[in-house]
Design a protein around this motif. Structure first.
Motif, PDB file in Angstrom:
ATOM      1  N   PRO A 288       2.459 -17.305  -0.911  1.00 21.70           N
ATOM      2  CA  PRO A 288       2.769 -16.899   0.287  1.00 21.70           C
ATOM      3  C   PRO A 288       2.963 -15.541   0.704  1.00 21.70           C
ATOM      4  O   PRO A 288       3.877 -14.836   0.442  1.00 21.70           O
ATOM      5  N   LEU A 289       2.431 -15.425   1.598  1.00 20.64           N
ATOM      6  CA  LEU A 289       2.580 -13.978   2.169  1.00 20.64           C
ATOM      7  C   LEU A 289       3.972 -13.218   3.249  1.00 20.64           C
ATOM      8  O   LEU A 289       5.260 -12.516   3.096  1.00 20.64           O
ATOM      9  N   ALA A 290       4.256 -15.050   3.250  1.00 19.06           N
ATOM     10  CA  ALA A 290       5.510 -14.854   4.441  1.00 19.06           C
ATOM     11  C   ALA A 290       6.908 -14.809   3.499  1.00 19.06           C
ATOM     12  O   ALA A 290       7.896 -14.724   3.935  1.00 19.06           O
ATOM     13  N   GLU A 291       6.744 -15.276   1.941  1.00 19.91           N
ATOM     14  CA  GLU A 291       7.553 -15.176   1.232  1.00 19.91           C
ATOM     15  C   GLU A 291       8.300 -13.322   1.093  1.00 19.91           C
ATOM     16  O   GLU A 291       9.004 -13.456   0.767  1.00 19.91           O
ATOM     17  N   ARG A 292       7.643 -13.015   0.795  1.00 13.63           N
ATOM     18  CA  ARG A 292       7.513 -10.943   0.662  1.00 13.63           C
ATOM     19  C   ARG A 292       8.493 -11.086   1.119  1.00 13.63           C
ATOM     20  O   ARG A 292       9.360  -9.577   1.694  1.00 13.63           O
ATOM     21  N   TYR A 293       8.949 -10.712   3.196  1.00 12.52           N
ATOM     22  CA  TYR A 293      10.084 -11.278   3.956  1.00 12.52           C
ATOM     23  C   TYR A 293      11.174 -11.342   3.091  1.00 12.52           C
ATOM     24  O   TYR A 293      12.457 -10.690   3.451  1.00 12.52           O
ATOM     25  N   GLU A 299       7.540  -3.946  -1.976  1.00  8.47           N
ATOM     26  CA  GLU A 299       6.991  -2.453  -1.933  1.00  8.47           C
ATOM     27  C   GLU A 299       6.091  -2.735  -1.082  1.00  8.47           C
ATOM     28  O   GLU A 299       4.455  -3.625  -1.215  1.00  8.47           O
ATOM     29  N   TRP A 300       6.181  -2.775   0.465  1.00  9.56           N
ATOM     30  CA  TRP A 300       5.173  -3.196   1.701  1.00  9.56           C
ATOM     31  C   TRP A 300       3.960  -2.309   1.321  1.00  9.56           C
ATOM     32  O   TRP A 300       3.944  -1.243   1.304  1.00  9.56           O
ATOM     33  N   GLU A 301       3.011  -2.865   0.932  1.00 15.43           N
ATOM     34  CA  GLU A 301       1.633  -2.307   1.793  1.00 15.43           C
ATOM     35  C   GLU A 301       1.244  -1.536   2.866  1.00 15.43           C
ATOM     36  O   GLU A 301       0.781  -2.530   4.320  1.00 15.43           O
ATOM     37  N   ARG A 302       0.915  -0.401   3.040  1.00 21.53           N
ATOM     38  CA  ARG A 302      -0.233  -1.035   4.598  1.00 21.53           C
ATOM     39  C   ARG A 302      -1.779  -0.579   4.786  1.00 21.53           C
ATOM     40  O   ARG A 302      -1.942   1.039   4.174  1.00 21.53           O
ATOM     41  N   SER A 303      -1.911  -0.539   5.322  1.00 19.80           N
ATOM     42  CA  SER A 303      -3.530  -0.559   5.677  1.00 19.80           C
ATOM     43  C   SER A 303      -3.776   0.787   6.139  1.00 19.80           C
ATOM     44  O   SER A 303      -5.250   0.889   4.776  1.00 19.80           O
ATOM     45  N   TYR A 304      -3.673   1.501   6.650  1.00 27.07           N
ATOM     46  CA  TYR A 304      -4.125   2.749   7.611  1.00 27.07           C
ATOM     47  C   TYR A 304      -3.698   3.829   6.108  1.00 27.07           C
ATOM     48  O   TYR A 304      -4.184   4.944   5.597  1.00 27.07           O
TER      49      TYR A 304
END
Length: 312
Positions: A288-293, A299-304
């Protein structure tokens, strides 16, 4: 206990757990069909094995929007016609949550009709309940997308010149993998259909006929009704799209002639959900993406960053 540690917890669930302490008694008008939706939903959730901590109810604006005030679970009260995009985002972020969206016929088929069409097309894994009373109730009796032709209201005092939409046919054509209709006057069938819808992996749409004795006395109480899945007069295969489409057409014709047909019209249990499709092409992780919080080491990925790297 966090929302994540509560998911998957095996324990007996009592329907009374879904009755909130702050506002346990709904304030809908006496005789409103919305009471039937709430009762059926409270009965179906324990049968599915879902606890309040595992459930999210997203609602729109209208009398139906008060549903999550009377169901003790996670809830999100959105703006008019926007329950589905919020519900979709929540399900994609945490697929283990049982996500239910709800709205009225004006909210879901009118103002939010575009979201309805594309959520069905993409087959998001959630249950969508549309309270269909053929009228705008909370705003005091205006013509809605399902009001019959000729119906007189504040906005159409000489009678509606418009042909009502066909919600079942529209759902099937848009791509929903589970399509059903039930009625508040048949709570046992409604509870069964809600349970089947929540257990279905994909977009499950339920057109829930809910009488409005205050603002739409023409609709009566949607009785007598016939259960197409139990009646000997309707021998069809709900997994056959063509047969389902034909019976939906007949159902939508007969409703305005005084005969109410209800039941599960179509289901496709083999079609992958939107989440499964995204995982298949590598655009969505398995966890689940929410668990990353809650993961301090992630290490957060940023699409930009991907686009910047291409131009370096």
């Amino acid at each position: 206990m966090s929302a994540f540690s509560a998911i998957g917890e095996e324990r007996e669930v009592d329907r009374d757990e879904y009755t909130p302490e702050i506002e346990p008694q709904p304030t809908w008008c006496p005789g409103c069909g919305d009471f039937g939706v709430l009762k059926s939903l409270k009965g179906a959730l324990p049968e599915v094995g879902r606890t309040p901590e595992e459930t999210l109810l997203v609602t729109g604006i209208g009398c139906s929007g008060k549903l999550n005030s009377y169901l003790d679970s996670y809830g999100f009260h959105t703006i008019h016609g926007r329950s589905l995009p919020v519900a979709r985002a929540a399900k994609l972020a945490n697929p283990d949550v049982e996500v239910i969206a709800a709205g009225g016929d004006g909210d879901g088929y009118g103002i939010g009709g575009n979201h309805f069409m594309h959520t069905a097309r993409e087959n998001h894994d959630m249950t969508y309940i549309v309270f269909n009373n053929e009228i705008f109730g909370l705003t005091k009796g205006q013509t809605s997308p399902t009001s019959p032709k000729g119906h007189k209201s504040k906005t159409q005092p000489h009678g509606s010149a418009k042909t009502p939409i066909r919600p079942l046919s529209m759902s099937l054509t848009s791509g929903a993998s589970f399509v059903a209709r039930t009625a508040a006057v048949n709570p046992n069938q409604a509870q069964r259909i809600l349970k089947e819808a929540m257990e279905h992996d994909g977009f499950a749409h339920i057109d829930f006929l809910t009488q409005c004795p205050t603002w739409n006395k023409d609709a009566k109480q949607y009785v007598p009704y016939t259960d197409i899945n139990e009646s000997d007069d309707y021998d069809f295969d709900p997994t056959n799209r063509a047969e389902a489409q034909e019976l939906m057409r007949e159902t939508e014709d007969k409703l305005y002639e005084g005969e109410v047909l209800t039941g599960v019209y179509y289901r496709d249990d083999d079609r992958p959900s939107y989440q499964q499709e995204k995982q298949e092409i590598g655009e969505m992780p398995d966890e689940p993406l929410a668990e990353r919080y809650f993961d301090d080491d992630y290490e957060w990925e940023r699409s930009y960053d991907r686009f910047i790297d291409k131009h370096k």
